[in-house]
Scaffold this motif. Structure first.
Motif, mmCIF file in Angstrom:
data_model
loop_
_atom_site.group_PDB
_atom_site.id
_atom_site.type_symbol
_atom_site.label_atom_id
_atom_site.label_comp_id
_atom_site.label_asym_id
_atom_site.label_seq_id
_atom_site.Cartn_x
_atom_site.Cartn_y
_atom_site.Cartn_z
ATOM 1 N N VAL A 1 56.153 16.663 -3.258
ATOM 2 C CA VAL A 1 55.868 16.475 -4.687
ATOM 3 C C VAL A 1 54.358 16.483 -4.917
ATOM 4 O O VAL A 1 53.849 17.129 -5.859
ATOM 5 C CB VAL A 1 56.490 15.158 -5.189
ATOM 6 N N MET A 2 53.622 15.798 -4.060
ATOM 7 C CA MET A 2 52.169 15.756 -4.204
ATOM 8 C C MET A 2 51.546 17.119 -3.938
ATOM 9 O O MET A 2 50.569 17.519 -4.588
ATOM 10 C CB MET A 2 51.584 14.702 -3.256
ATOM 11 N N TRP A 3 52.095 17.852 -2.972
ATOM 12 C CA TRP A 3 51.552 19.182 -2.668
ATOM 13 C C TRP A 3 51.826 20.140 -3.833
ATOM 14 O O TRP A 3 51.003 21.020 -4.123
ATOM 15 C CB TRP A 3 52.151 19.717 -1.380
ATOM 16 N N THR A 4 52.961 19.974 -4.492
ATOM 17 C CA THR A 4 53.261 20.779 -5.678
ATOM 18 C C THR A 4 52.215 20.523 -6.759
ATOM 19 O O THR A 4 51.704 21.469 -7.387
ATOM 20 C CB THR A 4 54.663 20.447 -6.213
ATOM 21 N N PHE A 5 51.886 19.252 -6.964
ATOM 22 C CA PHE A 5 50.848 18.923 -7.947
ATOM 23 C C PHE A 5 49.508 19.518 -7.516
ATOM 24 O O PHE A 5 48.733 20.005 -8.354
ATOM 25 C CB PHE A 5 50.731 17.416 -8.108
ATOM 26 N N THR A 6 49.219 19.464 -6.218
ATOM 27 C CA THR A 6 47.971 20.037 -5.707
ATOM 28 C C THR A 6 47.879 21.524 -6.036
ATOM 29 O O THR A 6 46.826 22.024 -6.459
ATOM 30 C CB THR A 6 47.885 19.838 -4.182
ATOM 31 N N LEU A 7 48.971 22.237 -5.842
ATOM 32 C CA LEU A 7 49.000 23.669 -6.122
ATOM 33 C C LEU A 7 48.777 23.941 -7.602
ATOM 34 O O LEU A 7 47.989 24.821 -7.982
ATOM 35 C CB LEU A 7 50.340 24.240 -5.661
ATOM 36 N N ILE A 8 49.446 23.182 -8.453
ATOM 37 C CA ILE A 8 49.318 23.377 -9.901
ATOM 38 C C ILE A 8 47.914 22.999 -10.374
ATOM 39 O O ILE A 8 47.274 23.733 -11.151
ATOM 40 C CB ILE A 8 50.381 22.559 -10.641
ATOM 41 N N ALA A 9 47.412 21.850 -9.909
ATOM 42 C CA ALA A 9 46.076 21.407 -10.315
ATOM 43 C C ALA A 9 45.010 22.376 -9.844
ATOM 44 O O ALA A 9 44.009 22.621 -10.543
ATOM 45 C CB ALA A 9 45.800 20.008 -9.754
ATOM 46 N N GLY A 10 45.216 22.962 -8.648
ATOM 47 C CA GLY A 10 44.270 23.960 -8.158
ATOM 48 C C GLY A 10 44.222 25.187 -9.049
ATOM 49 O O GLY A 10 43.150 25.758 -9.301
ATOM 50 N N ALA A 11 45.384 25.592 -9.549
ATOM 51 C CA ALA A 11 45.426 26.749 -10.451
ATOM 52 C C ALA A 11 44.705 26.446 -11.763
ATOM 53 O O ALA A 11 43.967 27.294 -12.296
ATOM 54 C CB ALA A 11 46.877 27.143 -10.708
ATOM 55 N N VAL A 12 44.897 25.250 -12.271
ATOM 56 C CA VAL A 12 44.207 24.860 -13.512
ATOM 57 C C VAL A 12 42.700 24.829 -13.294
ATOM 58 O O VAL A 12 41.910 25.308 -14.131
ATOM 59 C CB VAL A 12 44.724 23.493 -13.999
ATOM 60 N N TRP A 13 42.264 24.264 -12.158
ATOM 61 C CA TRP A 13 40.834 24.222 -11.849
ATOM 62 C C TRP A 13 40.273 25.632 -11.694
ATOM 63 O O TRP A 13 39.151 25.930 -12.117
ATOM 64 C CB TRP A 13 40.623 23.416 -10.574
ATOM 65 N N ALA A 14 41.055 26.537 -11.085
ATOM 66 C CA ALA A 14 40.609 27.920 -10.942
ATOM 67 C C ALA A 14 40.389 28.572 -12.299
ATOM 68 O O ALA A 14 39.440 29.346 -12.494
ATOM 69 C CB ALA A 14 41.638 28.711 -10.137
ATOM 70 N N GLN A 15 41.261 28.267 -13.245
ATOM 71 C CA GLN A 15 41.091 28.808 -14.598
ATOM 72 C C GLN A 15 39.802 28.294 -15.227
ATOM 73 O O GLN A 15 39.069 29.041 -15.883
ATOM 74 C CB GLN A 15 42.304 28.428 -15.452
ATOM 75 N N VAL A 16 39.506 27.022 -15.004
ATOM 76 C CA VAL A 16 38.290 26.439 -15.559
ATOM 77 C C VAL A 16 37.049 27.028 -14.890
ATOM 78 O O VAL A 16 36.046 27.344 -15.564
ATOM 79 C CB VAL A 16 38.311 24.903 -15.384
ATOM 80 N N ALA A 17 37.108 27.199 -13.562
ATOM 81 C CA ALA A 17 35.924 27.633 -12.811
ATOM 82 C C ALA A 17 35.726 29.140 -12.824
ATOM 83 O O ALA A 17 34.581 29.622 -12.913
ATOM 84 C CB ALA A 17 36.029 27.132 -11.364
ATOM 85 N N TRP A 18 36.829 29.901 -12.701
ATOM 86 C CA TRP A 18 36.716 31.349 -12.514
ATOM 87 C C TRP A 18 37.473 32.160 -13.564
ATOM 88 O O TRP A 18 37.613 33.375 -13.435
ATOM 89 C CB TRP A 18 37.221 31.723 -11.109
#
Length: 328
Positions: free
Chosen positions: A243-260
């Motif tokens: 469950v936590m790794w799923t959140f990590t994957l989703i949060a990483g995608a959101v951060w990628a949108q913000v950064a790149w």
């Protein structure tokens, strides 16, 4: 902001102290397991003798020896001291750089092992209060937590250590607190799940040897729970970690949108994060819906953790990409 070198040195000193306490805790826990294994073998021998003589076996069920209890208590006390020193090292590392202390691989290892240690102590307290496994003493895991934590910290100091410094601009974001910390929690729980899985596989092999009429070796393993209980423990830990790794994957995608300005960039780190998610999803699916248990599901769990190690130790260092922030 400038780095406070004096506080950074205090962090290193506290880490050395924590590693020393972890080492002595490991020795005490190993002594506890050895004593427990010998006691179980002696109890079984007495049982066989009394059964052969036609007597009752009820008088043979005696509590564990005071000597073994002292070893476990000493191990837990030392582990608690080590964890407090470890916590102090993490906090002072963060204070020295005026940020959260997980900006590179060394700090990730430092914080991740602290979470593993804290999770183990929580399990010990819950078990003592009857909230885990019907009150089973969770200190049997002490050897298999203190050992990996100590080895990981040793590798981090020798191979991954970097001086305290400020973040690179790409990491200077509030998403670092959210995304990376949840990844640390997921990795820590997966590590505990992996330890339980390895013990499960060893116990299953010993069960097969015993069923074949041979004597299984390993005095330490005699004091551990059976393979079924270990498998259930590993499943619970991996389920929460997933469950936590799923959140990590989703949060990483959101951060990628913000950064790149893109949710997905097919970066090597992103790909391997998804690979890990797929492997653990297959493990949970096979275990929960396909009726897989025992060795088949366990090997999927081992594969998932192997992918996690590859992602951390190989992809971070040797694969160039947008996530090249290893610091080594």
């Amino acid at each position: 902001m400038t780095v406070d070198e004096s506080i950074a040195q205090i962090s290193n000193v506290l880490l050395y102290g924590a590693m020393t306490a972890y080492l002595f805790s490991f020795v005490a826990y190993a002594g506890d397991l050895a004593e427990g294994g010998k006691e179980i073998k002696a109890r079984e021998a007495r049982r066989r003798e009394q059964v052969a003589g036609g007597g009752s076996t009820t008088t043979l069920e005696r509590p564990i020896t005071d000597r073994r209890r002292r070893a476990a208590a000493v191990g837990t006390s030392l582990f608690t001291v080590a964890t407090l020193l470890h916590l102090g090292s993490v906090v002072t590392r963060g204070v020295s750089v005026h940020r959260v202390p997980w900006g590179n691989m060394f700090e990730f290892a430092l914080t991740g092992t602290l979470v593993v240690a804290l999770a183990y102590l929580v399990a010990v307290v819950r078990a003592h209060r009857g909230g885990l496994g019907g009150g089973r003493d969770a200190r049997y895991l002490g050897t298999f937590v203190a050992g990996p934590v100590l080895v990981t910290l040793g590798i981090a100091l020798v191979k991954l250590y970097v001086e305290a410094a400020q973040l690179v601009p790409a990491l200077d974001s509030y998403w670092l607190i959210i995304h990376v910390f949840v990844a640390i929690l997921a990795t820590a729980l997966s590590t505990l799940g992996f330890s339980a899985t390895v013990l499960q596989l060893v116990q299953e092999k010993r069960d097969r040897v015993t069923a074949a009429g041979n004597r299984a070796g390993g005095v330490f393993m005699d004091a551990l729970p059976g393979s079924v209980e270990l498998e259930r423990t590993a499943f619970r830990l991996n389920a929460v970690a997933f469950v936590m790794w799923t959140f990590t994957l989703i949060a990483g995608a959101v951060w990628a949108q913000v950064a790149w300005n893109r949710y997905w960039n097919w970066d090597s780190k992103e790909v391997w994060t998804f690979v890990i998610w797929v492997v653990y999803a297959c493990y949970l699916h096979a275990r929960a819906t396909r009726g897989w248990d025992g060795r088949r599901a366990a090997w999927l769990s081992v594969l998932g953790f192997a992918c996690m190690l590859f992602n951390y130790l190989v992809v971070n260092i040797f694969f160039p990409g947008l996530h090249s922030y290893a610091g080594v």
